[in-house]
Design a protein around this motif. Structure first.
Motif, PDB file in Angstrom:
ATOM      1  N   ARG A   1       0.936  -1.304   0.016  1.00 23.76           N
ATOM      2  CA  ARG A   1       0.034   0.107   0.064  1.00 23.76           C
ATOM      3  C   ARG A   1       1.052   1.218  -0.249  1.00 23.76           C
ATOM      4  O   ARG A   1       0.534   2.373  -0.572  1.00 23.76           O
ATOM      5  N   ALA A   2       2.088   1.066   0.633  1.00 25.76           N
ATOM      6  CA  ALA A   2       2.799   2.343   0.788  1.00 25.76           C
ATOM      7  C   ALA A   2       3.375   2.768  -0.363  1.00 25.76           C
ATOM      8  O   ALA A   2       3.772   3.628  -0.983  1.00 25.76           O
ATOM      9  N   PHE A   3       3.983   1.468  -1.116  1.00 26.37           N
ATOM     10  CA  PHE A   3       4.742   1.663  -2.421  1.00 26.37           C
ATOM     11  C   PHE A   3       3.606   2.362  -3.277  1.00 26.37           C
ATOM     12  O   PHE A   3       4.250   3.306  -4.333  1.00 26.37           O
ATOM     13  N   LYS A   4       2.452   1.867  -3.670  1.00 28.78           N
ATOM     14  CA  LYS A   4       1.578   2.231  -4.606  1.00 28.78           C
ATOM     15  C   LYS A   4       1.118   3.622  -4.122  1.00 28.78           C
ATOM     16  O   LYS A   4       1.053   4.417  -5.265  1.00 28.78           O
ATOM     17  N   ASP A   5       1.013   4.024  -2.879  1.00 22.66           N
ATOM     18  CA  ASP A   5       0.819   5.255  -2.653  1.00 22.66           C
ATOM     19  C   ASP A   5       2.084   6.302  -2.924  1.00 22.66           C
ATOM     20  O   ASP A   5       1.803   7.509  -3.356  1.00 22.66           O
ATOM     21  N   SER A   6       3.240   5.818  -3.176  1.00 24.02           N
ATOM     22  CA  SER A   6       4.296   6.639  -3.592  1.00 24.02           C
ATOM     23  C   SER A   6       4.457   6.666  -4.920  1.00 24.02           C
ATOM     24  O   SER A   6       5.170   7.766  -5.470  1.00 24.02           O
ATOM     25  N   THR A   7       4.313   5.596  -5.587  1.00 23.46           N
ATOM     26  CA  THR A   7       4.730   5.635  -7.171  1.00 23.46           C
ATOM     27  C   THR A   7       3.217   5.687  -7.786  1.00 23.46           C
ATOM     28  O   THR A   7       3.432   5.804  -9.287  1.00 23.46           O
ATOM     29  N   GLY A   8       2.144   5.188  -7.520  1.00 15.47           N
ATOM     30  CA  GLY A   8       0.920   5.270  -8.270  1.00 15.47           C
ATOM     31  C   GLY A   8       0.847   3.725  -8.878  1.00 15.47           C
ATOM     32  O   GLY A   8      -0.291   3.498  -9.542  1.00 15.47           O
ATOM     33  N   LEU A   9       1.879   2.861  -8.555  1.00 15.97           N
ATOM     34  CA  LEU A   9       2.047   1.459  -9.345  1.00 15.97           C
ATOM     35  C   LEU A   9       2.007   0.370  -7.951  1.00 15.97           C
ATOM     36  O   LEU A   9       2.864   0.778  -7.444  1.00 15.97           O
ATOM     37  N   SER A  10       1.789  -0.717  -8.289  1.00 14.47           N
ATOM     38  CA  SER A  10       2.143  -1.941  -7.382  1.00 14.47           C
ATOM     39  C   SER A  10       3.368  -2.084  -7.716  1.00 14.47           C
ATOM     40  O   SER A  10       3.975  -2.038  -8.546  1.00 14.47           O
ATOM     41  N   PRO A  11       4.196  -3.055  -6.708  1.00 17.50           N
ATOM     42  CA  PRO A  11       5.337  -3.451  -7.098  1.00 17.50           C
ATOM     43  C   PRO A  11       5.436  -4.132  -8.425  1.00 17.50           C
ATOM     44  O   PRO A  11       6.459  -4.148  -9.313  1.00 17.50           O
ATOM     45  N   HIS A  12       4.671  -5.200  -8.550  1.00 21.15           N
ATOM     46  CA  HIS A  12       4.684  -5.809  -9.788  1.00 21.15           C
ATOM     47  C   HIS A  12       4.538  -5.115 -10.971  1.00 21.15           C
ATOM     48  O   HIS A  12       4.904  -5.138 -11.930  1.00 21.15           O
ATOM     49  N   ALA A  13       3.474  -4.002 -11.138  1.00 19.79           N
ATOM     50  CA  ALA A  13       3.250  -2.975 -12.050  1.00 19.79           C
ATOM     51  C   ALA A  13       4.428  -2.301 -12.484  1.00 19.79           C
ATOM     52  O   ALA A  13       4.709  -1.968 -13.405  1.00 19.79           O
ATOM     53  N   TRP A  14       5.192  -1.823 -11.207  1.00 22.80           N
ATOM     54  CA  TRP A  14       6.288  -1.087 -11.564  1.00 22.80           C
ATOM     55  C   TRP A  14       7.413  -1.868 -12.245  1.00 22.80           C
ATOM     56  O   TRP A  14       8.012  -1.373 -13.162  1.00 22.80           O
ATOM     57  N   LEU A  15       7.631  -2.940 -11.870  1.00 22.87           N
ATOM     58  CA  LEU A  15       8.480  -4.008 -12.353  1.00 22.87           C
ATOM     59  C   LEU A  15       8.054  -4.367 -13.856  1.00 22.87           C
ATOM     60  O   LEU A  15       9.119  -4.345 -14.807  1.00 22.87           O
ATOM     61  N   ARG A  16       7.035  -4.386 -13.925  1.00 24.68           N
ATOM     62  CA  ARG A  16       6.416  -4.703 -15.375  1.00 24.68           C
ATOM     63  C   ARG A  16       6.936  -3.791 -16.421  1.00 24.68           C
ATOM     64  O   ARG A  16       7.172  -4.048 -17.528  1.00 24.68           O
ATOM     65  N   GLN A  17       6.584  -2.455 -15.957  1.00 27.42           N
ATOM     66  CA  GLN A  17       6.912  -1.311 -16.738  1.00 27.42           C
ATOM     67  C   GLN A  17       8.408  -1.243 -16.933  1.00 27.42           C
ATOM     68  O   GLN A  17       8.530  -0.872 -18.071  1.00 27.42           O
ATOM     69  N   HIS A  18       9.031  -1.417 -16.091  1.00 27.82           N
ATOM     70  CA  HIS A  18      10.478  -1.334 -16.049  1.00 27.82           C
ATOM     71  C   HIS A  18      11.042  -2.277 -17.007  1.00 27.82           C
ATOM     72  O   HIS A  18      12.040  -2.099 -17.979  1.00 27.82           O
ATOM     73  N   ARG A  19      10.751  -3.472 -17.117  1.00 22.80           N
ATOM     74  CA  ARG A  19      11.133  -4.763 -17.961  1.00 22.80           C
ATOM     75  C   ARG A  19      10.525  -4.176 -19.505  1.00 22.80           C
ATOM     76  O   ARG A  19      11.390  -4.413 -20.221  1.00 22.80           O
ATOM     77  N   LEU A  20       9.567  -3.821 -19.751  1.00 23.84           N
ATOM     78  CA  LEU A  20       9.044  -3.189 -20.848  1.00 23.84           C
ATOM     79  C   LEU A  20      10.000  -1.970 -21.570  1.00 23.84           C
ATOM     80  O   LEU A  20      10.444  -2.113 -22.543  1.00 23.84           O
TER      81      LEU A  20
END
Length: 316
Positions: A248-267
């Protein structure tokens, strides 16, 4: 990092991973994946499990007229087939329900029942350990015992939608699939505690993101090209938080879940390599950690609408 077993449909019933075999042989209860393979007499269409047998499985199976024996996991199912009536017998109790999209089925760990389902079934299942249910209840400070109710074709479109969407997100990338499975399990467990226990719990949302230093450390771990552990447990421990509160804190900070953030980074990594190098697509897939060129191409197309080769030609 927990080992993830990814499997597409096959002609043979898969052998259980070692951790699941140990559960099946070491006590009266089989791991859920083992028991489901036995009673459904087929292989899963897709599966992502850790060594304990916890995880997600997508099954397409024939009509069922058999007894499901006690299992060492709670099994939560979302139905995705044609509307049909079914019957479930547990001891002297008989439940007659209607399978349709939007309903869930819950088999609490250790329970047994006979199922009579007259038509083929398309279902996504979550295998949830009691330890996970208790951990999330403790982390969310629900203050109530975590005992799941038996449910038969129970209307719950929220849980159903979450679970059915899960099978399509698995990408054949160990780090991504592990992180997604862990996030989904915690999210669904939160939902189950709120809606499917003897004393439903009101779980209050948490507010506030990670400190800049903690967020940077989490992002550095996620971006690492080494063998750094990017499991949810490792990320949360590094931040000094529970998994429940870290997500919850990560998504509040970035707007993305950890999985979604890593998925976007890999893309973004994939796009840079496709645009700036002449490396073959199969080499890019391997470098980025995908199990095959096919898995990479499917994941890339899902996010961009194009194949990697088509995107490369257009980007140059």
């Amino acid at each position: 990092m927990s080992k993830v077993v990814l499997r597409e449909s096959a002609n043979e019933i898969p052998a259980a991973p070692r951790g699941q075999r140990d559960v099946a042989l070491g006590g009266d209860r089989s791991a859920a994946g083992v028991e489901m393979a036995r009673v459904l007499r087929t292989a899963p269409f897709r599966m992502a499990l850790d060594a304990s047998g916890a995880g997600i499985a997508h099954w397409k199976h024939d009509p069922l007229h058999d007894v499901v024996e006690p299992m060492s996991h709670h099994v939560i199912m979302a139905y995705n087939g044609t509307v049909q009536r079914m019957e479930r017998r547990s001891g002297r109790s008989i439940a007659i329900g209607t399978f349709r999209p939007g309903v869930v089925i819950i088999i609490p760990e250790g329970s047994t029942s006979r199922w009579d389902i007259p038509k083929p079934v398309d279902v996504v299942q979550l295998y949830l350990p009691q330890t996970t249910l208790k951990r999330v209840a403790d982390e969310a400070a629900t203050g109530s015992p975590a005992e799941l109710l038996e449910r038969t074709a129970h209307p719950d479109p929220v849980t159903s939608r979450l679970l059915l969407s899960a099978a399509d997100v698995l990408e054949g990338h160990e780090a991504l699939d592990t992180l997604f499975r862990q996030q989904l399990m915690d999210l669904l467990t939160t939902r189950l505690l709120a809606a499917h226990t003897g004393s439903p719990s009101a779980i209050l949302p948490t507010r506030g993101g990670l400190s800049p230093k903690t967020l940077l450390r989490a992002i550095e771990r996620l971006r690492s090209d080494s063998d750094a552990d990017v499991s949810l447990a490792a990320l949360a421990a590094d931040a000094g938080l529970s998994r429940f509160h870290f997500c919850r804190a990560f998504k509040d900070s970035t707007g993305l879940s950890p999985h979604a953030w890593l998925r976007q980074h890999r893309l973004e990594q994939a796009m840079n390599m496709l645009r700036d190098t002449d490396a073959p697509v199969v080499s890019i897939a391997a470098t980025l950690g995908y199990s095959s060129q096919t898995a990479f191409a499917a994941a890339f197309r899902k996010l961009t609408g194009e194949s990697p080769s088509d995107w490369r030609r257009r980007a140059r």
